[in-house]
Design a protein around this motif. Structure first.
Motif: not given
Length: 134
Positions: A95-96, A64-76, A103-110, A51-57
């Motif tokens: 991006l969508r 906006c970034l298009a990202v594949d599946e993964g994990v997000l970890v927040k520590i402090g 990303f989703l097409a490759l997931d189906e192939a996998e 999906g889309i990961l959004i951050y603001e500075t």
């Protein structure tokens, strides 16, 4: 006194895709929907879906970034996002489309490959078990 902020690092398997400081908010997509992070939020871990990961500075505004599946970890104030693939862009619709097309097409192939491998393994184990009983 400076407002609270976070440090964001987006990691790919073999490189650092993005590293940003002074991030004021982050929005990522999980299986349960969008997940927002602010600097004073408690530490957490979230499984991300393609999906889309959004951050603001202050300097860049909303990015906006298009990202594949993964994990997000927040520590402090540190936020690590580890994904298989990521791409940036300025057009949210593009991006969508990238997420849906690549990303989703490759997931189906996998998934198809995993299904075939599971069938091969099951057949092999059945033959091995019948061989041992002879």
């Amino acid at each position: 006194m400076a407002p609270p902020s976070m440090n964001l690092k987006v990691l790919l398997p073999f490189q650092v895709f993005a590293e940003k400081t002074d991030v004021t908010r982050i929005v990522a997509e999980t299986r349960d929907g969008s997940y927002g992070l602010l600097p004073r939020r408690l530490d957490c871990v979230a499984a991300l879906v393609p999906g889309i990961l959004i951050y603001e500075t202050e300097a860049d505004g909303e990015v906006c970034l298009a990202v594949d599946e993964g994990v997000l970890v927040k520590i402090g104030p540190e936020v690590l996002v580890s994904v298989r693939r990521a791409t940036g862009g300025t057009d949210l619709a593009q991006l969508r489309e990238t997420v849906e097309r690549e990303f989703l097409a490759l997931d189906e192939a996998e998934r198809d490959v995993r299904l075939v491998m599971a069938k091969l393994e099951t057949g092999f184990l059945r033959r091995l078990a019948s061989f041992q009983h002879e």
